[in-house]
Design a protein around this motif. Structure first.
Motif, PDB file in Angstrom:
ATOM      1  N   MET A 195       0.860  -1.193   0.000  1.00 23.08           N
ATOM      2  CA  MET A 195       0.000   0.000   0.000  1.00 23.08           C
ATOM      3  C   MET A 195       0.891   1.235   0.000  1.00 23.08           C
ATOM      4  O   MET A 195       1.846   1.318   0.734  1.00 23.08           O
ATOM      5  CB  MET A 195      -0.851  -0.029   1.291  1.00 23.08           C
ATOM      6  CG  MET A 195      -2.182   0.689   1.124  1.00 23.08           C
ATOM      7  SD  MET A 195      -3.116   0.702   2.663  1.00 23.08           S
ATOM      8  CE  MET A 195      -4.355  -0.467   2.246  1.00 23.08           C
ATOM      9  N   THR A 196       0.597   2.221  -0.820  1.00 26.76           N
ATOM     10  CA  THR A 196       1.437   3.414  -0.890  1.00 26.76           C
ATOM     11  C   THR A 196       1.111   4.319   0.282  1.00 26.76           C
ATOM     12  O   THR A 196       0.089   4.143   0.977  1.00 26.76           O
ATOM     13  CB  THR A 196       1.171   4.181  -2.194  1.00 26.76           C
ATOM     14  OG1 THR A 196      -0.195   4.632  -2.168  1.00 26.76           O
ATOM     15  CG2 THR A 196       1.396   3.292  -3.419  1.00 26.76           C
ATOM     16  N   VAL A 197       1.973   5.284   0.463  1.00 26.12           N
ATOM     17  CA  VAL A 197       1.755   6.273   1.546  1.00 26.12           C
ATOM     18  C   VAL A 197       0.456   7.008   1.305  1.00 26.12           C
ATOM     19  O   VAL A 197      -0.314   7.280   2.236  1.00 26.12           O
ATOM     20  CB  VAL A 197       2.938   7.261   1.595  1.00 26.12           C
ATOM     21  CG1 VAL A 197       2.637   8.422   2.529  1.00 26.12           C
ATOM     22  CG2 VAL A 197       4.197   6.544   2.025  1.00 26.12           C
ATOM     23  N   LEU A 198       0.175   7.311   0.069  1.00 22.27           N
ATOM     24  CA  LEU A 198      -1.072   8.036  -0.251  1.00 22.27           C
ATOM     25  C   LEU A 198      -2.284   7.209   0.133  1.00 22.27           C
ATOM     26  O   LEU A 198      -3.246   7.725   0.719  1.00 22.27           O
ATOM     27  CB  LEU A 198      -1.097   8.349  -1.759  1.00 22.27           C
ATOM     28  CG  LEU A 198      -2.296   9.182  -2.241  1.00 22.27           C
ATOM     29  CD1 LEU A 198      -2.304  10.557  -1.582  1.00 22.27           C
ATOM     30  CD2 LEU A 198      -2.266   9.325  -3.758  1.00 22.27           C
ATOM     31  N   GLN A 199      -2.228   5.935  -0.206  1.00 26.30           N
ATOM     32  CA  GLN A 199      -3.372   5.079   0.111  1.00 26.30           C
ATOM     33  C   GLN A 199      -3.559   4.961   1.625  1.00 26.30           C
ATOM     34  O   GLN A 199      -4.685   4.993   2.123  1.00 26.30           O
ATOM     35  CB  GLN A 199      -3.173   3.686  -0.504  1.00 26.30           C
ATOM     36  CG  GLN A 199      -3.415   3.656  -2.024  1.00 26.30           C
ATOM     37  CD  GLN A 199      -2.994   2.344  -2.638  1.00 26.30           C
ATOM     38  OE1 GLN A 199      -2.045   1.694  -2.157  1.00 26.30           O
ATOM     39  NE2 GLN A 199      -3.644   1.958  -3.712  1.00 26.30           N
ATOM     40  N   ILE A 200      -2.417   4.828   2.340  1.00 24.77           N
ATOM     41  CA  ILE A 200      -2.495   4.746   3.821  1.00 24.77           C
ATOM     42  C   ILE A 200      -3.097   6.032   4.376  1.00 24.77           C
ATOM     43  O   ILE A 200      -3.969   6.014   5.257  1.00 24.77           O
ATOM     44  CB  ILE A 200      -1.112   4.489   4.446  1.00 24.77           C
ATOM     45  CG1 ILE A 200      -0.621   3.076   4.073  1.00 24.77           C
ATOM     46  CG2 ILE A 200      -1.168   4.629   5.966  1.00 24.77           C
ATOM     47  CD1 ILE A 200       0.834   2.819   4.427  1.00 24.77           C
ATOM     48  N   GLY A 201      -2.636   7.144   3.820  1.00 23.88           N
ATOM     49  CA  GLY A 201      -3.181   8.436   4.269  1.00 23.88           C
ATOM     50  C   GLY A 201      -4.664   8.568   4.030  1.00 23.88           C
ATOM     51  O   GLY A 201      -5.417   9.075   4.855  1.00 23.88           O
ATOM     52  N   MET A 202      -5.117   8.059   2.861  1.00 19.85           N
ATOM     53  CA  MET A 202      -6.552   8.135   2.533  1.00 19.85           C
ATOM     54  C   MET A 202      -7.370   7.286   3.491  1.00 19.85           C
ATOM     55  O   MET A 202      -8.421   7.709   3.985  1.00 19.85           O
ATOM     56  CB  MET A 202      -6.772   7.676   1.086  1.00 19.85           C
ATOM     57  CG  MET A 202      -6.431   8.757   0.062  1.00 19.85           C
ATOM     58  SD  MET A 202      -6.499   8.144  -1.629  1.00 19.85           S
ATOM     59  CE  MET A 202      -8.236   7.805  -1.781  1.00 19.85           C
ATOM     60  N   VAL A 203      -6.866   6.086   3.788  1.00 14.48           N
ATOM     61  CA  VAL A 203      -7.607   5.204   4.719  1.00 14.48           C
ATOM     62  C   VAL A 203      -7.680   5.848   6.105  1.00 14.48           C
ATOM     63  O   VAL A 203      -8.735   5.872   6.745  1.00 14.48           O
ATOM     64  CB  VAL A 203      -6.929   3.817   4.801  1.00 14.48           C
ATOM     65  CG1 VAL A 203      -7.485   3.011   5.960  1.00 14.48           C
ATOM     66  CG2 VAL A 203      -7.131   3.061   3.485  1.00 14.48           C
ATOM     67  N   LEU A 204      -6.544   6.379   6.572  1.00 15.25           N
ATOM     68  CA  LEU A 204      -6.529   7.028   7.893  1.00 15.25           C
ATOM     69  C   LEU A 204      -7.484   8.236   7.928  1.00 15.25           C
ATOM     70  O   LEU A 204      -8.192   8.454   8.920  1.00 15.25           O
ATOM     71  CB  LEU A 204      -5.105   7.487   8.241  1.00 15.25           C
ATOM     72  CG  LEU A 204      -4.170   6.400   8.782  1.00 15.25           C
ATOM     73  CD1 LEU A 204      -2.753   6.958   8.936  1.00 15.25           C
ATOM     74  CD2 LEU A 204      -4.665   5.867  10.113  1.00 15.25           C
ATOM     75  N   GLY A 205      -7.462   8.966   6.825  1.00 12.36           N
ATOM     76  CA  GLY A 205      -8.347  10.143   6.749  1.00 12.36           C
ATOM     77  C   GLY A 205      -9.801   9.762   6.839  1.00 12.36           C
ATOM     78  O   GLY A 205     -10.594  10.407   7.528  1.00 12.36           O
ATOM     79  N   GLU A 206     -10.150   8.683   6.133  1.00 10.33           N
ATOM     80  CA  GLU A 206     -11.545   8.218   6.174  1.00 10.33           C
ATOM     81  C   GLU A 206     -11.928   7.806   7.607  1.00 10.33           C
ATOM     82  O   GLU A 206     -13.016   8.112   8.088  1.00 10.33           O
ATOM     83  CB  GLU A 206     -11.722   7.030   5.240  1.00 10.33           C
ATOM     84  CG  GLU A 206     -11.860   7.429   3.781  1.00 10.33           C
ATOM     85  CD  GLU A 206     -11.884   6.219   2.852  1.00 10.33           C
ATOM     86  OE1 GLU A 206     -11.926   6.424   1.633  1.00 10.33           O
ATOM     87  OE2 GLU A 206     -11.846   5.087   3.374  1.00 10.33           O
ATOM     88  N   GLN A 207     -10.971   7.100   8.260  1.00 12.87           N
ATOM     89  CA  GLN A 207     -11.270   6.653   9.624  1.00 12.87           C
ATOM     90  C   GLN A 207     -11.430   7.835  10.560  1.00 12.87           C
ATOM     91  O   GLN A 207     -12.314   7.843  11.414  1.00 12.87           O
ATOM     92  CB  GLN A 207     -10.148   5.727  10.119  1.00 12.87           C
ATOM     93  CG  GLN A 207     -10.225   4.331   9.523  1.00 12.87           C
ATOM     94  CD  GLN A 207      -9.110   3.440  10.038  1.00 12.87           C
ATOM     95  OE1 GLN A 207      -8.132   3.922  10.597  1.00 12.87           O
ATOM     96  NE2 GLN A 207      -9.236   2.149   9.815  1.00 12.87           N
ATOM     97  N   ILE A 208     -10.549   8.828  10.424  1.00 13.08           N
ATOM     98  CA  ILE A 208     -10.662  10.024  11.281  1.00 13.08           C
ATOM     99  C   ILE A 208     -11.991  10.723  11.025  1.00 13.08           C
ATOM    100  O   ILE A 208     -12.681  11.123  11.959  1.00 13.08           O
ATOM    101  CB  ILE A 208      -9.474  10.979  11.043  1.00 13.08           C
ATOM    102  CG1 ILE A 208      -8.183  10.379  11.619  1.00 13.08           C
ATOM    103  CG2 ILE A 208      -9.733  12.355  11.665  1.00 13.08           C
ATOM    104  CD1 ILE A 208      -6.924  11.070  11.183  1.00 13.08           C
ATOM    105  N   ASP A 209     -12.364  10.838   9.734  1.00  8.09           N
ATOM    106  CA  ASP A 209     -13.634  11.491   9.410  1.00  8.09           C
ATOM    107  C   ASP A 209     -14.801  10.726  10.035  1.00  8.09           C
ATOM    108  O   ASP A 209     -15.723  11.324  10.585  1.00  8.09           O
ATOM    109  CB  ASP A 209     -13.829  11.563   7.892  1.00  8.09           C
ATOM    110  CG  ASP A 209     -12.945  12.639   7.275  1.00  8.09           C
ATOM    111  OD1 ASP A 209     -12.722  12.613   6.068  1.00  8.09           O
ATOM    112  OD2 ASP A 209     -12.489  13.515   8.050  1.00  8.09           O
TER     113      ASP A 209
END
Lengths: 235, 85
Positions: free
Chosen positions: B1-15
């Motif tokens: 998983m790329t850093v971008l994808q990890i960031g997107m998943v984390l962002g969704e979870q935070i949201d």
């Protein structure tokens, strides 16, 4: 010898008169020599003093007073609306109690966490309890009282609005009892309208039990008032 | 998983977490206000029972006073419970 000429009865009557007069002398107030209601009312003679405070037709109710009652004034009849008229809110309350079970299949509150769903259920039943309490208080304290002096209408139109009207028996001009409809005929309740010469010209005792008996009682009280004036028993 | 994808998943979870917290907060506020209003109604009911008892005195009056106090007590307890919900 007829009982009316017996010495015991004369002593009893004179004792009542003396008690009344001594009370009057102490109070210094205008007063009257008054007979017990059973002596002049055939309606009341059929009833023993009522001790059940939840009755809607309470003759000679025990331990019952109202706030403007005078010291020597006796409550003869306490009336409330017939219990049948309260079935509407009773069935409504039953429906409200059962509603959560009926709607449990629909899952209206599934978007909430479980603890909030439970809080909503508790709040629902709290509202139902409040509704039932208010409805019962409204029935219990909206009462019509007939004393040996007056007719009194105690009316709590909501929890925060009180209206108490009274009229002396002397001022009653006309009494009308209306019983209409199958329910009223079967359960013997109806509306009594009393026309008076008082400030409030009409009293309405709505949906009270045994309206014919109440009308007869009021007529007997009217006769007794006139008898008192004729016999000079009003001082 | 790329850093971008990890960031997107984390962002969704935070949201999702933030949204959930906001909804929880709103729901709690709603319930606190609702139970608070009911507590006010229960208090008014006890005062009104007192006035009614003085207007018409019967042998049932003490029972009604007790019912009024129990009703107010239950409303108070439930309000406190909702505060810590």
């Amino acid at each position: 010898m007829p009982d009316i000429f017996s010495g015991d009865q004369l002593l009893t009557n004179s004792a009542t008169t003396e008690d009344t007069q001594s009370t009057n002398e102490q109070s210094g107030e205008l007063s009257r020599v008054r007979r017990h209601v059973d002596e002049y009312s055939e309606v009341m003679r059929d009833f023993l003093p009522e001790s059940n405070p939840l009755q809607s037709f309470a003759a000679k109710p025990v331990n019952t007073q109202f706030d403007s009652q005078m010291r020597d004034e006796r409550v003869i009849l306490l009336l409330r609306q017939h219990p049948i008229t309260q079935l509407k809110w009773v069935f409504t309350a039953i429906g409200l109690i059962l509603a959560p079970f009926l709607f449990s299949y629909v899952s209206l509150l599934s978007f909430m966490p479980d603890r909030f769903q439970f809080a909503a259920l508790v709040g629902w039943y709290l509202l139902v309890i409040g509704f039932m309490l208010e409805a019962f208080l409204s029935w219990f304290y909206n009462a019509y009282i007939i004393t040996d002096e007056r007719v009194v209408d105690i009316d709590f139109q909501s929890l925060i609005f009180k209206n108490i009207s009274s009229a002396k028996i002397d001022n009653i001009e006309d009494v009308t009892a209306t019983t209409g409809g199958a329910l009223r005929s079967v359960f013997n309740f109806g509306t009594i309208k009393i026309q008076t010469a008082a400030a409030q010209t009409e009293f309405e005792f709505a949906d009270v039990p045994q309206p014919a008996r109440v009308t007869t009682l009021i007529n007997e009280l009217l006769l007794e008032e006139e008898r008192e004036k004729l016999e000079g028993r009003v001082n | 998983m790329t850093v971008l994808q990890i960031g997107m998943v984390l962002g969704e979870q935070i949201d999702t977490t933030s949204l959930s917290m906001v909804v929880d907060g709103l729901l709690k506020l709603f319930f606190v206000l609702a139970f608070g209003l009911y507590l006010g109604f229960a208090f008014i009911a006890t005062r009104q029972i007192s006035i009614m008892r003085k207007t018409l005195v019967t042998s049932f009056s003490p029972i009604l006073r007790l019912l009024g106090y129990i009703h107010f007590g239950v409303a108070l307890l439930l309000f406190l419970w909702v505060l810590f919900l």
